[in-house]
Scaffold this active site. Structure first.
Site, mmCIF file in Angstrom:
data_model
loop_
_atom_site.group_PDB
_atom_site.id
_atom_site.type_symbol
_atom_site.label_atom_id
_atom_site.label_comp_id
_atom_site.label_asym_id
_atom_site.label_seq_id
_atom_site.Cartn_x
_atom_site.Cartn_y
_atom_site.Cartn_z
ATOM 1 N N GLY A 69 -41.682 -14.469 88.645
ATOM 2 C CA GLY A 69 -43.030 -15.138 89.386
ATOM 3 C C GLY A 69 -42.763 -16.510 88.135
ATOM 4 N N ASN A 70 -43.096 -16.732 86.867
ATOM 5 C CA ASN A 70 -43.181 -18.076 86.120
ATOM 6 C C ASN A 70 -42.113 -19.101 86.566
ATOM 7 O OD1 ASN A 70 -41.839 -16.154 85.311
ATOM 8 N ND2 ASN A 70 -42.203 -16.864 83.062
ATOM 9 N N LYS A 95 -48.638 -2.806 99.102
ATOM 10 C CA LYS A 95 -48.220 -4.418 99.064
ATOM 11 C C LYS A 95 -49.761 -5.011 99.677
ATOM 12 C CE LYS A 95 -46.068 -8.530 97.627
ATOM 13 N NZ LYS A 95 -46.865 -8.710 96.758
ATOM 14 N N LYS A 118 -37.591 -6.803 92.725
ATOM 15 C CA LYS A 118 -36.855 -7.933 92.659
ATOM 16 C C LYS A 118 -35.671 -6.953 91.875
ATOM 17 C CE LYS A 118 -38.077 -10.715 89.111
ATOM 18 N NZ LYS A 118 -39.564 -9.953 88.961
ATOM 19 N N LYS A 162 -39.401 -3.259 85.596
ATOM 20 C CA LYS A 162 -38.216 -3.389 84.626
ATOM 21 C C LYS A 162 -37.572 -2.614 84.135
ATOM 22 C CE LYS A 162 -41.228 -7.564 84.511
ATOM 23 N NZ LYS A 162 -41.150 -8.276 85.918
#
Ligand code: ADP
Ligand code: MG
Length: 313
Positions: free
Chosen positions: A11-12, A127, A212, A274
Site C-alpha cells: 500500500g505504501n 473485508k 495480493k 506475506k
C-alpha cells in the site's frame, strides 16, 4: 538467462488518493528501473484495498443518491482499479526507462485470477467495503441482494466481501510471453480480478478481494521466478514485533518461519499472509528464494545487505 523477479508492491507504494499515487509511483518506478538496469526481468503485482474500497464507495453513494449512475458490480470496481493503478505504474516506469535510455517496453495486463466458489472464505467474508448503513437498511439490502453486512467498530453496518485463495492466473500465458520478451509487466493488480471458472475457459467475476501477496506468490511460482520480492512498509520482518524484545531477522528458513507463525509473531491482517506466501513459493520451487523488505531498501536487500530472506533450509 536473466533472473526473474516477481515484486509485490504494498500500500505504501501507491498511497491513499489518485493524486498521491501519481507522485508516489515516481519513486516506485525508480526502484523498479534500478532492478531492470541491473539486468533483472521484473514482473510487478500490487494491492488495491484502499482503491477498490474508494471506487466501490463512490459508485454506491452515487447510485443511492438519484444521480442516475448505475450500481457498479464489485469485480468491475476491481477491474477499474487495476486499470488506473496499472496506468500510473506503467507511465512512471516508461518515463524512467526513457530517462535512462533503456530500450524496454512496459505494460499492465488486465488480469483475472480464478478462485474456488467452494472456498470457505465465501462463507466468512472479512473485508469491509462501501458505505455505512443503519441496521434496518443493511437488513433490507441483505434480503434484496444477498450481500453480507457486519457491524463495523460502532460506525454502522457495512458490506463485507470474502478474501478467497488464488488458484489460477487466467492471463498467465500472455504474461509469460511478455516476460520472455523482456517487457516490464504489471499484472495480478489487487490480487487479480476474482473470477470463477464456470466451464473450461468460461469465467465470471465474483465479489471478493484476493490477497495480493498470495496472488504474487502464485505468479512467481508459475513464472518459475528466481525470487519473490515483497515490498512493504518495514525494512525487515521481526519476531516480538513492536515490543522491547523486537528482533529483526536477516534470514529465516521455511521451518523457522513456520515455528514463528506457530508462536504468533506475525499479525494475521498484515505480515502473516506475506510469510505464508513466501513459504508457499520457496517450498514449491527448486531454488527460489523470497525477500521481504521496504521499497527504498529493495536494491540493498537484493545485494544481501538488508531485508529478510526466506530460504528452504
Ligand atoms: P502492505 O500494504 O505492504 O501489504 P501491510 O500493512 O499489510 O502492508 O503489512 C505490513 C505491516 O505488517 C508492517 O507495516 C508492520 O506494521 C506489520 N507487521 C506485523 N507483524 C510484523 C512483524 N512480525 N514484523 C514486521 N512487521 C510486522
Ligand atoms: Mg497487506
Amino acid at each position: 538467462m536473466s533472473k526473474r523477479l516477481v515484486i509485490a508492491l504494498g500500500g505504501n507504494a501507491l498511497g491513499k488518493s489518485p493524486k498521491e499515487q501519481l507522485s508516489l509511483v515516481e519513486g516506485t518506478a525508480s526502484t523498479i528501473v534500478d532492478l531492470v538496469e541491473q539486468g533483472y526481468d521484473v514482473v510487478i503485482g500490487h494491492g488495491n484495498g484502499p482503491q477498490v474500497g474508494m471506487v466501490n464507495l463512490a459508485f454506491e453513494f452515487s447510485a443511492n443518491n438519484h444521480s442516475g449512475t448505475p450500481a457498479m458490480p464489485f469485480p468491475e470496481c476491481g477491474a477499474m482499479t487495476q486499470g488506473y493503478i496499472g496506468y500510473h505504474l506503467q507511465q512512471a516506469v516508461e518515463r524512467e526507462l526513457a530517462r535512462r535510455k533503456i530500450d524496454k517496453p512496459c505494460a499492465a495486463v488486465v488480469t483475472q485470477v480464478v478462485v474456488d466458489k467452494k472456498d470457505p472464505a465465501f462463507k466468512h467474508p472479512t473485508k469491509p467495503v462501501g458505505m455505512f448503513y443503519s441496521k434496518d437498511k443493511a437488513d433490507e439490502m441483505a434480503a434484496q441482494t444477498g450481500y453480507t453486512f457486519v457491524e463495523d467498530a460502532g460506525r454502522g453496518y457495512r458490506r463485507v466481501v470474502p478474501s478467497p485463495l488464488p488458484i489460477k492466473i487466467v492471463e498467465l500465458p500472455v504474461v509469460e510471453q511478455l516476460v520472455k520478451n523482456h517487457c516490464v509487466v504489471i499484472t495480478v493488480g489487487g490480487g487479480g480480478i476474482p473470477v470463477v471458472e464456470k466451464k473450461r475457459g468460461d469465467y465470471q467475476g465474483v465479489a471478493a478481494v484476493i490477497d495480493k501477496d498470495r496472488a504474487s506468490a502464485l505468479l512467481a511460482l508459475e513464472l518459475k521466478a528466481d525470487m519473490l520480492v515483497i515490498l512493504t512498509a518495514v525494512e525487515q520482518v521481526a519476531i516480538n514485533y513492536n515490543t522491547p524484545q523486537q528482533q529483526d531477522l536477516a534470514q529465516m528458513t521455511v521451518g523457522e518461519a513456520r515455528e514463528y507463525i506457530h508462536q504468533g509473531h506475525f499479525a494475521p491482517g498484515s505480515m502473516l499472509p506475506k510469510i505464508e506466501s513466501c513459504i508457499s513459493f520457496v517450498e514449491n520451487t527448486k531454488n527460489g528464494k523470497a525477500l521481504i523488505t521496504s521499497l527504498d531498501k529493495a536494491r540493498q536487500a537484493l545485494e544481501g545487505m538488508t531485508g529478510t530472506l526466506i530460504v528452504k533450509n
